[in-house]
Structures are given as structure tokens and as C-alpha cells.
Motif scaffolding. Sequence first.
Motif, mmCIF file in Angstrom:
data_model
loop_
_atom_site.group_PDB
_atom_site.id
_atom_site.type_symbol
_atom_site.label_atom_id
_atom_site.label_comp_id
_atom_site.label_asym_id
_atom_site.label_seq_id
_atom_site.Cartn_x
_atom_site.Cartn_y
_atom_site.Cartn_z
ATOM 1 N N ALA A 127 0.834 -1.203 0.000
ATOM 2 C CA ALA A 127 0.000 0.000 0.000
ATOM 3 C C ALA A 127 0.872 1.257 0.000
ATOM 4 O O ALA A 127 1.847 1.343 0.742
ATOM 5 N N ASN A 128 0.525 2.179 -0.846
ATOM 6 C CA ASN A 128 1.199 3.474 -0.991
ATOM 7 C C ASN A 128 2.673 3.345 -1.385
ATOM 8 O O ASN A 128 3.459 4.250 -1.153
ATOM 9 N N GLN A 129 3.033 2.216 -1.971
ATOM 10 C CA GLN A 129 4.386 2.008 -2.478
ATOM 11 C C GLN A 129 4.332 1.919 -3.999
ATOM 12 O O GLN A 129 3.328 1.500 -4.568
ATOM 13 N N ILE A 130 5.419 2.277 -4.633
ATOM 14 C CA ILE A 130 5.490 2.241 -6.088
ATOM 15 C C ILE A 130 5.861 0.835 -6.513
ATOM 16 O O ILE A 130 6.863 0.281 -6.065
ATOM 17 N N GLY A 131 5.033 0.268 -7.379
ATOM 18 C CA GLY A 131 5.302 -1.072 -7.876
ATOM 19 C C GLY A 131 6.086 -1.036 -9.170
ATOM 20 O O GLY A 131 7.177 -1.579 -9.274
ATOM 21 N N THR A 132 5.542 -0.378 -10.167
ATOM 22 C CA THR A 132 6.170 -0.330 -11.480
ATOM 23 C C THR A 132 6.333 1.120 -11.903
ATOM 24 O O THR A 132 5.420 1.927 -11.758
ATOM 25 N N VAL A 133 7.511 1.420 -12.438
ATOM 26 C CA VAL A 133 7.765 2.758 -12.982
ATOM 27 C C VAL A 133 7.629 2.651 -14.496
ATOM 28 O O VAL A 133 8.399 1.970 -15.153
ATOM 29 N N LEU A 134 6.601 3.298 -15.042
ATOM 30 C CA LEU A 134 6.371 3.254 -16.486
ATOM 31 C C LEU A 134 7.233 4.274 -17.228
ATOM 32 O O LEU A 134 7.675 4.029 -18.343
ATOM 33 N N GLN A 135 7.438 5.414 -16.612
ATOM 34 C CA GLN A 135 8.289 6.458 -17.204
ATOM 35 C C GLN A 135 8.961 7.217 -16.060
ATOM 36 O O GLN A 135 8.288 7.637 -15.122
ATOM 37 N N LYS A 136 10.271 7.374 -16.152
ATOM 38 C CA LYS A 136 11.008 8.063 -15.099
ATOM 39 C C LYS A 136 10.629 9.544 -15.053
ATOM 40 O O LYS A 136 10.341 10.149 -16.075
ATOM 41 N N GLY A 137 10.673 10.085 -13.846
ATOM 42 C CA GLY A 137 10.433 11.518 -13.659
ATOM 43 C C GLY A 137 11.747 12.216 -13.398
ATOM 44 O O GLY A 137 12.736 11.603 -12.992
ATOM 45 N N TYR A 138 11.755 13.517 -13.633
ATOM 46 C CA TYR A 138 12.986 14.292 -13.460
ATOM 47 C C TYR A 138 12.676 15.629 -12.791
ATOM 48 O O TYR A 138 11.584 16.183 -12.950
ATOM 49 N N THR A 139 13.668 16.109 -12.052
ATOM 50 C CA THR A 139 13.575 17.439 -11.445
ATOM 51 C C THR A 139 14.703 18.309 -11.995
ATOM 52 O O THR A 139 15.751 17.796 -12.388
ATOM 53 N N LEU A 140 14.461 19.599 -12.007
ATOM 54 C CA LEU A 140 15.459 20.574 -12.458
ATOM 55 C C LEU A 140 15.709 21.535 -11.304
ATOM 56 O O LEU A 140 14.816 22.305 -10.934
ATOM 57 N N ASN A 141 16.890 21.439 -10.724
ATOM 58 C CA ASN A 141 17.258 22.299 -9.586
ATOM 59 C C ASN A 141 16.207 22.267 -8.481
ATOM 60 O O ASN A 141 15.832 23.287 -7.926
ATOM 61 N N GLY A 142 15.699 21.068 -8.189
ATOM 62 C CA GLY A 142 14.736 20.899 -7.107
ATOM 63 C C GLY A 142 13.282 21.102 -7.503
ATOM 64 O O GLY A 142 12.384 20.818 -6.711
ATOM 65 N N ARG A 143 13.021 21.599 -8.687
ATOM 66 C CA ARG A 143 11.641 21.790 -9.166
ATOM 67 C C ARG A 143 11.287 20.641 -10.099
ATOM 68 O O ARG A 143 12.121 20.176 -10.880
ATOM 69 N N LEU A 144 10.051 20.220 -10.034
ATOM 70 C CA LEU A 144 9.599 19.115 -10.877
ATOM 71 C C LEU A 144 9.634 19.522 -12.344
ATOM 72 O O LEU A 144 9.066 20.530 -12.745
ATOM 73 N N LEU A 145 10.321 18.705 -13.137
ATOM 74 C CA LEU A 145 10.394 18.932 -14.576
ATOM 75 C C LEU A 145 9.375 18.049 -15.278
ATOM 76 O O LEU A 145 8.637 18.496 -16.152
ATOM 77 N N ARG A 146 9.339 16.778 -14.865
ATOM 78 C CA ARG A 146 8.367 15.831 -15.402
ATOM 79 C C ARG A 146 8.092 14.805 -14.318
ATOM 80 O O ARG A 146 9.016 14.227 -13.764
ATOM 81 N N PRO A 147 6.805 14.563 -13.999
ATOM 82 C CA PRO A 147 6.509 13.575 -12.946
ATOM 83 C C PRO A 147 6.763 12.146 -13.459
ATOM 84 O O PRO A 147 6.645 11.886 -14.653
ATOM 85 N N ALA A 148 7.130 11.283 -12.547
ATOM 86 C CA ALA A 148 7.307 9.879 -12.886
ATOM 87 C C ALA A 148 5.935 9.238 -13.006
ATOM 88 O O ALA A 148 5.067 9.428 -12.152
ATOM 89 N N MET A 149 5.717 8.485 -14.072
ATOM 90 C CA MET A 149 4.442 7.770 -14.258
ATOM 91 C C MET A 149 4.605 6.395 -13.636
ATOM 92 O O MET A 149 5.453 5.610 -14.071
ATOM 93 N N VAL A 150 3.834 6.133 -12.587
ATOM 94 C CA VAL A 150 4.034 4.914 -11.802
ATOM 95 C C VAL A 150 2.713 4.195 -11.565
ATOM 96 O O VAL A 150 1.635 4.783 -11.671
ATOM 97 N N MET A 151 2.861 2.921 -11.205
ATOM 98 C CA MET A 151 1.716 2.117 -10.751
ATOM 99 C C MET A 151 1.931 1.901 -9.258
ATOM 100 O O MET A 151 3.031 1.561 -8.818
ATOM 101 N N VAL A 152 0.884 2.130 -8.478
ATOM 102 C CA VAL A 152 0.987 2.153 -7.027
ATOM 103 C C VAL A 152 0.165 1.016 -6.437
ATOM 104 O O VAL A 152 -0.891 0.655 -6.945
ATOM 105 N N GLY A 153 0.664 0.479 -5.326
ATOM 106 C CA GLY A 153 -0.077 -0.557 -4.611
ATOM 107 C C GLY A 153 -1.187 0.057 -3.759
ATOM 108 O O GLY A 153 -1.111 1.195 -3.342
ATOM 109 N N GLN A 154 -2.218 -0.797 -3.518
ATOM 110 C CA GLN A 154 -3.354 -0.301 -2.717
ATOM 111 C C GLN A 154 -3.077 -0.441 -1.274
ATOM 112 O O GLN A 154 -3.078 -1.172 -0.513
#
Length: 179
Positions: free
Chosen positions: A152-179
Motif C-alpha cells: 500500500a502506498n508504495q510504487i510497484g512499477t515505474v512506467l516512465q522516469k520523472g525528473y527534477t530541475l534544480n529541485g523543481r519538478l520537470l516531469r513527474p514519474a508515471m508509476v503504478m501504485v499498490g493499494q
Amino acid sequence: MATEQNQEAQDLQNEQAEQQTQTENEQVEVTVEALQAQISNLEESLKLEKARTANAVYEAQKSVERIQRDAEKHKDTVLEKFAKELLDSVDNLERAIQAGGDEETPVLEGVKLTLKSLLTTLEKFGVVEADTTNGFNADLHQAVGIDPNAAANQIGTVLQKGYTLNGRLLRPAMVMVGQ
């Protein structure tokens, strides 16, 4: 009679001299007062001009600061757009490595080195991969599905990596999460 006339002429000259001296004294007094008033006016004008100059210097400094802030903001925006565009290349290189399988070929090794070089360059400019190991964080991750194998509330699969730029979100990671 001549002496009387001389005496009267002398008295008249003396009176005229006294009057002239009095007039000159009055003129000197008026002139001193006028000069003091003029000095006062000039001092007030000087104070006003000093205040205007100080205000102009302050405004110029504020303008320079504003221009520097705007330039920095513009630079960050351009860097952000450029980095987002490069992330597509990173994704494509990662897909190429996955498609290559376990077999180590020179082409696959070249793709891995290219990916490593690109990621190193991005890191130099503050672009780093978003952390996906410490559980789901809505600020960094975008949940796109449920992973039945994940806690629960843990990331199971990462479909696309996310990235930050100098601490600000550049692109969120697309993930599948457990219930």
C-alpha cells in the motif's frame, strides 16, 4: 555772505553725503538680506535636487535588479524547455537498451555510453531523476494505475522516469501504485 553761502553749500554737501551713506547702508542691508534669502533658496533647491538624485539612483538600482530577476527567470524557463525536450531522447535511448535484451553488442554498448553521457550532461545543469524508492509522493509521481503486487502506498512499477530541475519538478514519474 560768501562765507554763509560756502557754509550752506558745505552743509548741503554734508547732508547729501549722509543721505548717500544712509542709502548705501540701506542698500547693503537689503543686499545682505537678499543674499541670505537667496542662500536659503539655493540650500532648499540643493536639498530637493539631492533627494531627486537619490530617488533616481534608487530607481535605477531597482530597475537593474528587476532586469536581472527577469533574465534569470527567462534563463530558467529556456533551460526547462530544453531539458524537457532532451528527456524524450533519454527515454528513447532507454527503450533501445531494453529492446536490445541481454546480449552485449557493440551497438548496445554505444547506446549505453550515449545515454550515460547525456545523463551526465543533464546532471551538470541540475536535471536529476526523481526518487521512486521512498514510496509514492504526489509532488513527484503521477499514479496511472494500481499494481496488485506492490504494498500500500508504495510504487510497484515505474512506467516512465520523472525528473527534477534544480529541485523543481520537470516531469513527474508515471508509476503504478499498490493499494
